[in-house]
Design an enzyme around this catalytic site. Structure first.
Site, PDB file in Angstrom:
ATOM      1  N   ASN A 253      22.800 -26.903  -3.940  1.00  0.00           N
ATOM      2  CA  ASN A 253      23.014 -25.698  -3.149  1.00  0.00           C
ATOM      3  C   ASN A 253      24.367 -25.782  -2.454  1.00  0.00           C
ATOM      4  O   ASN A 253      24.598 -26.693  -1.670  1.00  0.00           O
ATOM      5  CB  ASN A 253      21.885 -25.554  -2.116  1.00  0.00           C
ATOM      6  CG  ASN A 253      21.883 -24.150  -1.523  1.00  0.00           C
ATOM      7  OD1 ASN A 253      22.900 -23.692  -1.018  1.00  0.00           O
ATOM      8  ND2 ASN A 253      20.747 -23.487  -1.608  1.00  0.00           N
TER       9      ASN A 253
ATOM     10  N   ARG B  47      59.296   5.289 -33.724  1.00  0.00           N
ATOM     11  CA  ARG B  47      58.762   6.259 -32.751  1.00  0.00           C
ATOM     12  C   ARG B  47      57.870   5.608 -31.687  1.00  0.00           C
ATOM     13  O   ARG B  47      57.508   6.254 -30.710  1.00  0.00           O
ATOM     14  CB  ARG B  47      58.004   7.373 -33.489  1.00  0.00           C
ATOM     15  CG  ARG B  47      58.966   8.422 -34.039  1.00  0.00           C
ATOM     16  CD  ARG B  47      58.237   9.655 -34.489  1.00  0.00           C
ATOM     17  NE  ARG B  47      57.701   9.506 -35.830  1.00  0.00           N
ATOM     18  CZ  ARG B  47      56.673  10.211 -36.302  1.00  0.00           C
ATOM     19  NH1 ARG B  47      56.039  11.067 -35.524  1.00  0.00           N
ATOM     20  NH2 ARG B  47      56.258  10.029 -37.536  1.00  0.00           N
TER      21      ARG B  47
END
Ligand code: UD1
Ligand code: CA
Length: 474
Positions: free
Chosen positions: A385, A18
């Protein structure tokens, strides 16, 4: 493990037609965990020293998943060639238990029942005591399809009658069999061979053991569990319902442990998430998947999707950040809209801002990449950075190459780093630079064309364009 620790037998040979799926039913997932793993986890949580799984036609696929999850052979697998019924299924498992003593306790669980609670199983074992058999009953809203518990006038359980064999009167019995049992191995050995298929379905019914025990004069004890806890899954509608229920239960368990969850019905936390530390906050629409763990006081803002990742204490994940197989250190700040792909490792205090994508890249303590960057196959040092729009050009069309940026280097905006390349410690890279050679420590790298000015250009241009447009009018 203790001698009296139980053995678990998990029945999972059913076809699951199912589900209408090419995937074995028990490999479909509830709260991110394959159905088949739920009873295994449960069995382990009550100290089962051995787990035997009975499988059918999709044995190999299921076994692969079990082996990957628990280690090869950790869950023993036996094959039931034909689905001749639950009695036959348990019989297949006995062949794997030949060396076990007859007084061993066997817990019989179902591969498609994910939400059974540890406490229920412990109380089932305690209730059995020295009786050969005990089982879990339930009183479902609609008992159709279940085996009914038939009791005598003194309330003793005499037998179980399956739906298809039941009389109209028996069908009115509200108390049914949940299909979960604690039984002595000796009792199984003595009686499974004697089961017959003389019933409406022509199957070997495990449930016939109840009648056998009663006729032997043994009491069959039962405990009662709520329906949702013992409900099985047969189709995708039931799968979705169970999934929702499981996720709500998981969210509530984390809340009980000190995690704030805003709008928990919108938050999806997988069953295999290992840790969410105290005072963490989870906002709406967050998805925590797989083997993820969050530290304490972590803030996961709306719409984040975190898969198989580890996040440290006090980290902040701003909205809509996506993390996969990555590590985020304590106090790091990520997002909004950051994308950490596999192998991203952020040390403590790293800031990774919006529209930054990382892959196989590490950033050292305090490093920052706040805007619009791609950082792939890069090793980035402490306090570096990385300016807006920086791209690591890591792929030459054939191979991937590494970019190294040493501690405290400063990468100007719109830099391209053509890997393999290294920027030395403390070096500067001017904005707009294309770095193709290593930058020495402390140097400034610049590849820009020098800026020049055409004096009075704007005035001449406007004058030209003014004439042109006047010309058009004529
Ligand atoms: C069974 C019980 C029924 C109970 C119900 C609870 C029997 C005869 N009946 O019903 O009393 O109310 O569970 O859900 O046991 N399986 C196998 N091999 C087989 C048949 C089944 O491995 O040959 C497995 C299935 O995969 C499943 C479990 O056993 O995990 C139960 O099978 P299912 O067909 O759902 O149960 P029923 O027989 O309908
Ligand atoms: Ca059946």
């Amino acid at each position: 493990m203790a001698e009296d620790a139980p053995i678990a037998v998990i029945l999972a040979a059913g076809l699951g037609t199912r589900m209408k799926s090419d995937t074995a039913k028990v490999l479909h997932r509830v709260a991110g965990r394959p159905l088949v793993a739920w009873p295994v986890e449960l069995a382990r949580s009550v100290g089962a020293r051995r787990v035997v799984m009975v499988l059918g036609h999709q044995l190999e696929a299921v076994q692969r998943v079990l082996d990957a999850r628990y280690g090869p052979g950790a869950v023993a697998v036996t094959r039931q060639e034909r689905q001749l019924g639950t009695g036959d299924a348990v019989r297949q498992a006995l062949s794997a238990l030949e060396d076990e003593p007859k007084d061993a306790t066997v817990l019989i669980l179902s591969g498609d029942v994910p939400l059974l609670e540890r406490q229920t199983l412990l109380s089932l074992t305690a209730t059995r005591g020295h009786a050969p058999l005990a089982l879990v009953g339930t009183r479902p809203a609609n008992p159709t399809g279940y085996g009914r518990l038939v009791r005598d006038s003194a309330g003793r359980l005499m037998r179980i009658v399956e739906e298809k064999d039941a009389t109209d009167e028996e069908k009115r019995i509200a108390e049914v069999n949940a299909g979960i049992y604690a039984v002595s191995l000796g009792f199984l050995r003595a009686h499974l061979g004697g089961l017959t298929t003389r019933n409406a379905q022509g199957e070997f019914y495990l449930t016939d053991l109840v009648g056998i025990a009663f006729r032997e004069g043994s009491e069959v004890r039962t405990i009662l569990a709520p329906e949702h806890e013992v409900a099985g899954i047969n189709d995708r509608v039931e799968l979705a319902r169970m999934d929702a229920l499981a996720r709500l239960r998981i969210a509530e368990a984390w809340m009980q442990k000190g995690v704030t969850i805003v709008a928990p019905e919108t938050v999806s936390i997988d069953a295999d998430v290992t840790e969410i530390g105290k005072d963490s906050e989870i906002f709406p629409g967050v998805s925590l998947r797989g083997n993820t763990s969050l530290g304490m006081r972590v803030r996961v803002d709306a719409g984040c999707v975190i898969t198989d990742s580890v996040v440290g204490d006090d980290a902040v994940l701003k909205p809509c950040s996506i993390l996969t197989e990555s590590r985020v250190g304590p106090r790091a700040q990520v997002g909004p809209f950051a994308h950490l792909r596999p192998g991203s490792v952020l040390s403590e205090d790293v800031h990774l801002g919006n529209f930054v994508e990382t892959k196989k890249t590490s950033l050292g303590p305090g490093a920052k990449a706040n805007h619009l960057s791609y950082l792939g196959d890069a090793v980035i040092g402490a306090r570096v950075n990385v300016g807006a729009g920086t791209i690591t050009c890591n792929y030459d069309g054939v191979h991937k190459h590494t970019t190294v940026i040493e501690d405290e280097a400063f990468i100007g905006s719109d830099t391209q780093l053509v890997a393999p390349v290294r920027v030395g410690a403390g070096a500067y890279v001017g904005a707009g630079t294309t770095v193709t050679r290593d930058v020495p420590q402390g140097a400034l790298a610049l590849t820009r064309v020098e800026q020049k000015h055409l004096e009075g250009y704007a005035k001449r241009k406007r004058a030209r364009e003014g004439k042109k447009s006047e010309g058009k009018k004529e």
